[in-house]
Scaffold this motif. Structure first.
Motif, mmCIF file in Angstrom:
data_model
loop_
_atom_site.group_PDB
_atom_site.id
_atom_site.type_symbol
_atom_site.label_atom_id
_atom_site.label_comp_id
_atom_site.label_asym_id
_atom_site.label_seq_id
_atom_site.Cartn_x
_atom_site.Cartn_y
_atom_site.Cartn_z
ATOM 1 N N GLY A 149 0.808 -1.210 0.000
ATOM 2 C CA GLY A 149 0.000 0.000 0.000
ATOM 3 C C GLY A 149 0.846 1.267 0.000
ATOM 4 N N ILE A 150 0.266 2.346 0.497
ATOM 5 C CA ILE A 150 0.946 3.642 0.525
ATOM 6 C C ILE A 150 1.889 3.711 1.714
ATOM 7 C CG2 ILE A 150 0.644 6.142 0.671
ATOM 8 C CD1 ILE A 150 -2.136 5.761 -0.547
ATOM 9 N N ASP A 151 3.138 4.047 1.469
ATOM 10 C CA ASP A 151 4.106 4.207 2.547
ATOM 11 C C ASP A 151 4.007 5.623 3.114
ATOM 12 O OD1 ASP A 151 6.655 3.253 3.985
ATOM 13 O OD2 ASP A 151 7.263 5.177 3.105
ATOM 14 N N VAL A 152 3.793 5.718 4.412
ATOM 15 C CA VAL A 152 3.701 7.039 5.058
ATOM 16 C C VAL A 152 4.827 7.243 6.068
ATOM 17 C CG1 VAL A 152 1.206 7.205 4.736
ATOM 18 C CG2 VAL A 152 2.102 6.127 6.799
ATOM 19 N N SER A 153 5.718 6.264 6.188
ATOM 20 C CA SER A 153 6.765 6.346 7.203
ATOM 21 C C SER A 153 7.968 7.159 6.751
ATOM 22 C CB SER A 153 7.237 4.940 7.573
ATOM 23 O OG SER A 153 7.902 4.326 6.476
ATOM 24 N N ALA A 154 8.216 7.214 5.453
ATOM 25 C CA ALA A 154 9.412 7.869 4.906
ATOM 26 C C ALA A 154 10.673 7.319 5.566
ATOM 27 C CB ALA A 154 9.325 9.376 5.074
ATOM 28 N N ARG A 155 10.662 6.024 5.888
ATOM 29 C CA ARG A 155 11.804 5.409 6.576
ATOM 30 C C ARG A 155 13.063 5.407 5.714
ATOM 31 N NH1 ARG A 155 8.132 1.730 5.026
ATOM 32 N NH2 ARG A 155 8.775 0.018 3.652
ATOM 33 N N ASN A 156 12.881 5.474 4.408
ATOM 34 C CA ASN A 156 14.031 5.533 3.507
ATOM 35 C C ASN A 156 14.345 6.952 3.062
ATOM 36 O OD1 ASN A 156 14.673 2.664 3.270
ATOM 37 N ND2 ASN A 156 12.683 2.486 2.250
ATOM 38 N N GLY A 157 13.795 7.930 3.760
ATOM 39 C CA GLY A 157 14.027 9.315 3.409
ATOM 40 C C GLY A 157 13.139 9.776 2.262
ATOM 41 N N VAL A 158 13.529 10.869 1.647
ATOM 42 C CA VAL A 158 12.754 11.430 0.540
ATOM 43 C C VAL A 158 13.683 11.714 -0.637
ATOM 44 C CG1 VAL A 158 11.011 12.446 2.037
ATOM 45 C CG2 VAL A 158 13.013 13.799 1.376
ATOM 46 N N LEU A 159 13.074 11.797 -1.806
ATOM 47 C CA LEU A 159 13.765 12.228 -3.021
ATOM 48 C C LEU A 159 13.439 13.701 -3.241
ATOM 49 C CD1 LEU A 159 15.220 11.889 -5.775
ATOM 50 C CD2 LEU A 159 13.038 11.043 -6.696
ATOM 51 N N VAL A 160 14.460 14.523 -3.357
ATOM 52 C CA VAL A 160 14.290 15.951 -3.644
ATOM 53 C C VAL A 160 14.735 16.181 -5.082
ATOM 54 C CG1 VAL A 160 14.924 18.300 -3.018
ATOM 55 C CG2 VAL A 160 14.724 16.540 -1.237
ATOM 56 N N ILE A 161 13.875 16.800 -5.879
ATOM 57 C CA ILE A 161 14.181 17.051 -7.280
ATOM 58 C C ILE A 161 13.776 18.478 -7.638
ATOM 59 C CG2 ILE A 161 11.944 16.109 -8.034
ATOM 60 C CD1 ILE A 161 13.424 15.066 -10.571
ATOM 61 N N ALA A 162 14.556 19.112 -8.484
ATOM 62 C CA ALA A 162 14.276 20.489 -8.915
ATOM 63 C C ALA A 162 14.640 20.633 -10.380
ATOM 64 C CB ALA A 162 15.049 21.501 -8.076
ATOM 65 N N GLU A 163 13.917 21.515 -11.068
ATOM 66 C CA GLU A 163 14.170 21.765 -12.488
ATOM 67 C C GLU A 163 13.785 23.195 -12.812
ATOM 68 O OE1 GLU A 163 12.696 18.787 -15.348
ATOM 69 O OE2 GLU A 163 12.030 20.448 -16.626
ATOM 70 N N ALA A 164 14.522 23.812 -13.726
ATOM 71 C CA ALA A 164 14.211 25.165 -14.189
ATOM 72 C C ALA A 164 14.548 25.266 -15.664
ATOM 73 C CB ALA A 164 14.997 26.204 -13.389
ATOM 74 N N GLY A 165 13.848 26.169 -16.357
ATOM 75 C CA GLY A 165 14.122 26.310 -17.776
ATOM 76 C C GLY A 165 13.235 27.332 -18.437
ATOM 77 N N ILE A 166 13.217 27.266 -19.773
ATOM 78 C CA ILE A 166 12.373 28.139 -20.575
ATOM 79 C C ILE A 166 11.534 27.272 -21.503
ATOM 80 C CG2 ILE A 166 13.952 30.098 -20.494
ATOM 81 C CD1 ILE A 166 14.914 29.330 -23.293
ATOM 82 N N THR A 167 10.419 27.856 -21.986
ATOM 83 C CA THR A 167 9.496 27.119 -22.847
ATOM 84 C C THR A 167 9.521 27.679 -24.255
ATOM 85 O OG1 THR A 167 7.672 28.541 -22.126
ATOM 86 C CG2 THR A 167 8.027 26.507 -20.891
ATOM 87 N N ALA A 168 8.560 27.220 -25.085
ATOM 88 C CA ALA A 168 8.514 27.442 -26.534
ATOM 89 C C ALA A 168 8.897 28.875 -26.931
ATOM 90 C CB ALA A 168 7.117 27.115 -27.047
ATOM 91 N N PRO A 169 9.461 28.975 -28.178
ATOM 92 C CA PRO A 169 9.635 27.914 -29.180
ATOM 93 C C PRO A 169 10.819 26.991 -28.903
ATOM 94 C CG PRO A 169 10.457 29.955 -30.064
ATOM 95 C CD PRO A 169 9.849 30.298 -28.734
ATOM 96 N N LEU A 170 11.856 27.512 -28.256
ATOM 97 C CA LEU A 170 12.979 26.684 -27.837
ATOM 98 C C LEU A 170 12.772 26.317 -26.376
ATOM 99 C CD1 LEU A 170 15.795 25.420 -28.171
ATOM 100 C CD2 LEU A 170 16.754 27.649 -27.525
ATOM 101 N N ARG A 171 12.733 25.027 -26.089
ATOM 102 C CA ARG A 171 12.505 24.562 -24.730
ATOM 103 C C ARG A 171 13.805 24.000 -24.165
ATOM 104 N NH1 ARG A 171 8.489 23.751 -28.048
ATOM 105 N NH2 ARG A 171 9.411 21.811 -28.862
ATOM 106 N N LEU A 172 14.266 24.605 -23.081
ATOM 107 C CA LEU A 172 15.498 24.189 -22.418
ATOM 108 C C LEU A 172 15.220 23.967 -20.941
ATOM 109 C CD1 LEU A 172 18.053 26.744 -23.931
ATOM 110 C CD2 LEU A 172 17.819 24.335 -24.557
ATOM 111 N N GLY A 173 15.857 22.959 -20.354
ATOM 112 C CA GLY A 173 15.679 22.714 -18.936
ATOM 113 C C GLY A 173 16.911 22.062 -18.336
ATOM 114 N N ILE A 174 17.116 22.317 -17.054
ATOM 115 C CA ILE A 174 18.192 21.670 -16.312
ATOM 116 C C ILE A 174 17.633 21.277 -14.952
ATOM 117 C CG2 ILE A 174 19.059 23.896 -15.459
ATOM 118 C CD1 ILE A 174 21.879 22.608 -15.485
ATOM 119 N N GLY A 175 17.989 20.068 -14.526
ATOM 120 C CA GLY A 175 17.431 19.581 -13.275
ATOM 121 C C GLY A 175 18.450 18.800 -12.472
ATOM 122 N N GLY A 176 18.143 18.607 -11.198
ATOM 123 C CA GLY A 176 18.993 17.817 -10.315
ATOM 124 C C GLY A 176 18.154 17.096 -9.287
#
Length: 401
Positions: free
Chosen positions: A213-240
């Motif tokens: 089922g759904i894990d609510v303990s977060a015993r293995n920690g969390v994943l942190v993700i971020a991304e930034a960029g620009i959109t059309a007509p040229l779409r660029l992004g960088i994330g970590g």
């Protein structure tokens, strides 16, 4: 243009049923105003694949599999007066075989293949508009619906075009992507052509329908993700991305696991651009390219890349005709390759594939999509012959677009 937000967005068509609540079209016309978007929208999509290995790989043969996806969207502002809020829920059901058992690859060959065929709750989140182009989502959330996404790659069938293998192979049982999501909170800011977004996601994916089922303990920690960029007509992004708790090291099959843990982290870049045509033109062409790297200790892949082209309305007389060509590779990390059993042949440095696919409508709402893939060194095993994979995908849409 084709949207491939989550690993299911490569599905070319959706069967849609819409329930209207509020102003009727007749009332809207009476007020000389267009009919509003529905307050409650119920949608369903169905895709069926026949896919098999005709040469090379681990074995020859074919498998059939399918995916049913039912979604519910509610405008909470008009439904219950919750200003600036909306609700989204998504239920999946999968049947069929495991074609990658025949191909023997590390990265898969079909983006609707699952290990356990069952009914499950896929997404369930609330989004709140905070003003000034800022939104907040919270609930069961597919990170690949907004992060590490290349829209022009959406037609391709191989899963590496949904999200890079160096990220998709992380976490205790995979990150929060198809077919199992996790509890998360996501903040997104849009300003003109620019955007920035970040999410905090339970490291242990699991939802209703999974064994635990759904894990609510977060015993293995969390994943942190971020991304930034620009959109059309040229779409660029960088994330970590980075896991807050150290993760177990990943070892090749047949090797005794060790207890050593490592910091799991990585980064990626992505770009896409329209190179020909626009809305209303006979043909529209877009290209995409992206690459990612990881720590190489907690995933078999030190990094990878994908690139390709999408041509929409390939034939003027067939508005739904689409052709896509893609290539991609997952580069195995040195610790993973060095950890192979001493009596096994040395692993290749990468597993690389090429894919060509075409989609069109046979009738209104009924799409057919032949697909061919060529995979170099399946499983990164130099002793295995390159695999040739053929597939045929069917999608039904109601009502037709």
């Amino acid at each position: 243009m084709l949207n491939s937000g989550k690993i299911l967005r490569p599905l070319v068509a959706a069967a849609t049923m819409t329930a209207w609540v509020g102003m009727t079209p007749a009332q809207a016309r009476a007020q000389d105003a267009p009919a509003p978007e529905p307050v409650v929208k119920l949608s369903a999509s169905y895709t069926a694949d026949v896919i098999g290995v005709v040469d090379g790989g681990a074995a020859r043969g074919a498998r059939a599999l399918d995916n049913l996806d039912v979604t519910l969207d509610i405008d909470l502002t008009r439904a219950i007066g919750w200003r600036g809020a909306s609700f989204h829920a998504d239920v999946l059901n999968n049947f069929g075989g495991n074609p990658n058992d025949l191909a023997g690859t590390l990265q898969g060959i079909d983006n609707i293949e699952v290990t356990n065929q069952r009914l499950k709750l896929y997404e369930a989140w609330v989004e709140q508009a905070l003003g000034g182009g800022v939104t907040l989502r919270a609930g069961l959330y597919d990170l690949n619906s907004e992060f590490y996404v290349s829209d022009p790659a959406g037609l391709l069938v191989n899963p590496i075009f949904g999200i890079g293998s160096e990220l998709s192979s992380t976490g205790p049982n995979g990150p929060s992507i198809f077919p199992s999501t996790a509890l998360a909170a996501r903040l997104r800011v849009e300003r003109g052509r620019g955007y920035a977004q970040a999410a905090v996601i339970n490291a242990t994916a699991g939802t209703l329908g999974d064994d635990d089922g759904i894990d609510v303990s977060a015993r293995n920690g969390v994943l942190v993700i971020a991304e930034a960029g620009i959109t059309a007509p040229l779409r660029l992004g960088i994330g970590g991305w980075r896991y807050t708790k150290r993760q177990p090291g990943v070892i090749p099959p047949g090797v005794t696991p060790v207890e050593e843990r490592f910091a799991a982290q990585g980064a990626y870049v992505l770009a896409s651009v329209d190179v020909a045509g626009s809305a209303g033109d006979v043909a529209h062409t877009a290209v995409f390219a992206r690459a990612g790297v990881s720590d190489g200790r907690t995933t078999p892949f030190a990094g990878g890349w994908q690139a390709g082209v999408l041509i929409e309305r390939l034939f003027a007389a067939r508005p739904a005709s689409m052709l896509s060509l893609g290539a991609g590779s997952g580069a195995l990390s040195r610790p993973y390759r060095d950890g192979a059993p001493a009596d096994a042949p040395p692993l290749a440095r990468a597993e690389t594939l090429f894919e060509l696919t075409y989609s069109d409508e046979l009738l209104d709402g009924l799409s057919i999509q032949p697909d061919v893939q060529y995979i170099l060194h399946p499983g990164a095993d130099r002793t295995v012959k390159d695999a040739v994979v053929l597939a045929l995908r069917f999608s039904y849409s109601w009502p037709a677009d």
